[in-house]
Design a protein around this motif. Structure first.
Motif, PDB file in Angstrom:
ATOM      1  N   ILE A 174     -40.857  37.611  -5.357  1.00 48.64           N
ATOM      2  CA  ILE A 174     -40.190  36.820  -6.380  1.00 48.64           C
ATOM      3  C   ILE A 174     -38.868  37.479  -6.759  1.00 48.64           C
ATOM      4  O   ILE A 174     -37.856  36.815  -6.972  1.00 48.64           O
ATOM      5  N   VAL A 182     -35.110  35.832  -6.524  1.00 52.40           N
ATOM      6  CA  VAL A 182     -34.127  35.773  -7.611  1.00 52.40           C
ATOM      7  C   VAL A 182     -32.784  36.289  -7.141  1.00 52.40           C
ATOM      8  O   VAL A 182     -31.739  35.681  -7.388  1.00 52.40           O
ATOM      9  N   VAL A 223     -40.298  31.785 -10.008  1.00 51.55           N
ATOM     10  CA  VAL A 223     -39.117  32.385 -10.622  1.00 51.55           C
ATOM     11  C   VAL A 223     -38.860  31.757 -11.982  1.00 51.55           C
ATOM     12  O   VAL A 223     -38.593  32.445 -12.972  1.00 51.55           O
TER      13      VAL A 223
END
Length: 203
Positions: free
Chosen positions: A19, A23, A63
């Motif tokens: 994750i 990002v 996210v």
């Protein structure tokens, strides 16, 4: 042994490492013009729009959940008038770095776990906030601490590296952290259930 199994809250509650990578990639490519390609494969372009849609399909929701959760934590802290001072942050930061033999080993650990120093600093601040918000809800009795000491430490520790008082302090910290970790999930759900969350841009 408490000294060898020290549970750091920031690491226990950290989200899945991919994750973080999502990002980073998302923020980088968002800076590009919408009409540009994200990549070219054997002369065939992969559009920016296709790239961004794939991010949403393969992790974008996670996210977004992370960003929502961080905002909920910040709002809860503001409501409770809870802050993390710079001294508190530096104490925790230096304690973490002190667990490594060198700065190079620390940087290698960051890379291995998928963090940059900046992202880890942010994570540590969040976890310190969470601890401050949840610690009033948990309690560790002296009986629990003593029982843990007698069962896990006293019969086997003959090294003399720590005094009994130091052992007891570590045990108290370990038991508090375990309780806070166990409470974190339900608390997150509590925050979400009380919040008005509108997800924009969903088809």
């Amino acid at each position: 042994m408490p000294g060898n199994s020290r549970v750091t809250l920031w690491k226990v509650i950290s989200l899945v490492l991919f994750i973080v990578l999502v990002v980073v990639l998302f923020m980088v490519y968002r800076q590009a013009a919408s009409g540009k390609s994200a990549a070219v494969v054997n002369g065939v372009e992969i559009s920016q729009a296709a790239f961004e849609q794939a991010l949403m399909d393969y992790g974008g929701n996670a996210v977004l959940d992370k960003l929502i959760l961080e905002q909920l934590i910040a709002q809860a802290a503001e409501k409770a008038e809870v802050i993390v001072t710079e001294q508190e942050f530096m104490d925790k930061w230096n304690q973490m770095k002190g667990e490594f033999a060198s700065g190079e080993e620390f940087q290698e650990s960051l890379a291995r776990d998928g963090y940059t120093e900046q992202s880890l600093r942010s994570e540590v601040r969040n976890q310190l906030l969470i601890r401050k918000l949840l610690e009033p809800r948990v309690k560790v009795s002296e009986q629990e601490i003593q029982a843990e000491y007698e069962h896990h430490v006293h019969p086997v520790d003959e090294s003399g590296e720590l005094t009994k008082e130091e052992h007891l302090a570590e045990i108290r910290e370990m038991l508090l952290t375990e309780q806070i970790v166990n409470l974190t999930g339900p608390w997150f759900e509590e925050l979400r259930s009380r919040a008005q969350i509108v997800i924009l841009g969903k088809k």
